[in-house]
Design an enzyme around this catalytic site. Structure first.
Site, PDB file in Angstrom:
ATOM      1  N   ARG A 101       0.873  -1.174   0.000  1.00  0.00           N
ATOM      2  CA  ARG A 101       0.000   0.000   0.000  1.00  0.00           C
ATOM      3  C   ARG A 101       0.902   1.213   0.000  1.00  0.00           C
ATOM      4  O   ARG A 101       1.904   1.258   0.718  1.00  0.00           O
ATOM      5  CB  ARG A 101      -0.893   0.000   1.230  1.00  0.00           C
ATOM      6  CG  ARG A 101      -1.952   1.107   1.177  1.00  0.00           C
ATOM      7  CD  ARG A 101      -2.756   1.092   2.434  1.00  0.00           C
ATOM      8  NE  ARG A 101      -3.812   2.073   2.451  1.00  0.00           N
ATOM      9  CZ  ARG A 101      -5.075   1.793   2.156  1.00  0.00           C
ATOM     10  NH1 ARG A 101      -5.430   0.580   1.794  1.00  0.00           N
ATOM     11  NH2 ARG A 101      -5.987   2.730   2.229  1.00  0.00           N
ATOM     12  N   HIS A 129      -7.730  -0.307  -5.638  1.00  0.00           N
ATOM     13  CA  HIS A 129      -7.700  -1.137  -4.435  1.00  0.00           C
ATOM     14  C   HIS A 129      -8.470  -2.417  -4.792  1.00  0.00           C
ATOM     15  O   HIS A 129      -9.577  -2.625  -4.322  1.00  0.00           O
ATOM     16  CB  HIS A 129      -8.357  -0.368  -3.280  1.00  0.00           C
ATOM     17  CG  HIS A 129      -8.189  -1.000  -1.927  1.00  0.00           C
ATOM     18  ND1 HIS A 129      -7.369  -2.076  -1.696  1.00  0.00           N
ATOM     19  CD2 HIS A 129      -8.757  -0.701  -0.736  1.00  0.00           C
ATOM     20  CE1 HIS A 129      -7.435  -2.401  -0.413  1.00  0.00           C
ATOM     21  NE2 HIS A 129      -8.276  -1.590   0.191  1.00  0.00           N
TER      22      HIS A 129
END
Ligand SMILES: [Zn+2]
Lengths: 302, 152
Positions: A101, A129
């Site tokens: 991330r 995502h």
């Protein structure tokens, strides 16, 4: 899907989605298996996201894998000015798979091109995502028993909300009808509306709640974030217009379920939580099974 | 008129003439086509009079013949360029610039939060609209419109 990075929801085909859903259902039945024995997975969180990180780590631990990595870049070499390329190339030597991330958009795609091992994007800024999207799909399949011909109502920040964009793209394979409810400033961008029009998928735009939610199979709520508004007065005007309350759900269908990517602020009133149609907490749990499915299929273990 | 302009830059026997380049962008074309590394004779004309462009630039490269995909690299900066292939002082073939499917390393991504604006990453775009020229970044997936395109 073996050895292939998952960076964007469009990296997967309809068949890939269905395969992940099928595998996730298997993991839900037996979540503890020793499939990752001897595997090392790097979880690199260049920005903190406790929820997503714990979901991945839980998925890995239940399958007997080992996790290395960091929970935010303050504790990593990044703070010493190392480039992303160097970090990724080094870490790739220590592991079988990288989950990352990063606040910078496109960083995950770039990492997947420099790493010798596959990369799973756990969020790259406002861009993508994909594991969230797959868990949304799984939650829809599980609650509706199907993905085809559903009426999906999206509420909140439809302009910047990456989860609604990804879900729109993924659901477009399944002949949905969309209803979009948002303040004028946060409307669904034209490129996505054009995408639906080209596919002949019906969508309707609304600025307030009206009778249409009685048709909905899924109500997908996202947060309207204060920082999206340059004028704080504009935010004050709209922030309470998009709160879902229990009394609004009386006429909704019995199969209807409410989804939310979490964390929630105030866009779903807490009086909804007890309603059997509130699904957002179970939705979060589904994330573990879906991530088990994604990790094992990329590592070629399923 | 055309002949007069041509005469201002010496003729070549064999090679390629790239004409109708916007005058200010001649050196961009030189760098995109890496002509600074070429060993043969290159003649460059700038600020020549042009009915179409007002002023224009022209580049003549001896003994060099480009593939269409090489020529297409200049589509973003010189879409109206005309390419003449010369053999024995005669124009034997004319080519035009076509907008390619992919643009690598020429334009800047307009998204300030894109990785290509943080690290030394070669930019890469898919041309999603060839008529209006809009570019979709391979990395951040954001669209850069023609009016926002910045040449690196
Ligand atoms: Zn970009």
């Amino acid at each position: 899907m073996k050895n292939k990075s998952l960076i964007s929801i469009t990296d997967y085909s309809k068949e890939n989605y269905l395969r992940i859903i099928e595998l996730a259902a298997e993991f839900e039945k037996s979540p503890v298996q020793n499939l990752l024995n001897g595997k090392v997975i790097a979880c690199l969180f260049f920005e903190p996201s406790t929820r997503t990180r714990l979901s991945f780590e839980s998925a890995i631990n239940r399958l007997g894998g080992r996790v290395i990595g960091f929970a935010d870049s303050g504790t990593s070499s990044v703070q010493k000015g190392e480039s992303l390329k160097d970090t990724i190339m080094t870490v790739a030597k220590y592991c079988d798979l990288i989950i990352m991330r990063h606040p910078v958009e496109g960083s995950a795609r770039y990492a997947s091109e420099v790493a010798k091992v596959p990369v799973i994007n756990a969020g790259d800024g406002a861009n993508q995502h994909p594991t969230q999207c797959l868990l949304d799909l799984y939650s829809i399949q599980k609650t509706q028993g199907k993905l085809n011909n559903l009426n999906i109502c999206m509420i909140g920040d439809l302009k910047y909300g990456r989860t609604v964009h990804s879900l729109l793209m993924a659901m477009s394979y399944f002949n949905p009808t969309f209803h979009f409810i948002s303040p004028e400033l946060l409307k669904m961008p034209d490129e996505y509306k054009l995408y639906l029009e080209n596919l002949g998928i019906k969508y309707f735009e609304h600025e307030e709640f009206t009778g249409f939610i009685s048709e909905a199979d899924i109500i997908y709520v996202t947060r309207v974030q204060k920082e999206r508004f340059s004028d704080p007065i504009e935010y004050e005007k709209v922030k309470n217009a998009y709160i879902l309350k229990n009394n609004m759900l009386e006429k909704t269908k019995s199969n209807m379920r409410i989804l939310h990517p979490l964390p929630r602020v105030n866009e779903i009133h807490t009086d909804v939580d007890e309603n059997a149609k509130a699904y957002y907490f179970i939705q979060a749990l589904n994330g573990v099974y879906v991530r088990q499915a994604i990790i094992t299929s990329i590592l070629g273990l399923k | 008129m055309k002949e007069l302009t041509e005469l201002k830059v010496s003729a070549i026997k064999d090679g390629t003439v790239i004409d109708h380049i916007p005058a200010k962008l001649v050196f961009k074309v030189v760098s995109i086509l890496t002509l600074e590394k070429i060993e043969t004779q290159v003649t460059i004309g700038i600020n020549l009079k042009s009915q179409k462009l007002g002023t224009k630039g022209i580049i003549k490269i001896s003994d060099k013949f480009f593939k269409q995909n090489e020529i297409n690299k200049i589509a973003l900066i010189a879409p109206a360029a005309k390419i003449n292939i010369i053999k024995g002082y005669e124009v034997v073939e004319k080519k035009i610039v076509e907008v390619p499917d992919e643009i690598v390393g020429i334009a800047k991504c307009m998204n300030p939060k894109c990785i290509t604006n943080f690290e030394s990453v070669t930019t890469k775009f898919k041309v999603v609209d060839k008529k209006k020229i809009s570019l979709k970044c391979h990395f951040c997936e954001k669209i850069t419109l023609k009016e926002h395109i910045e040449i690196l």
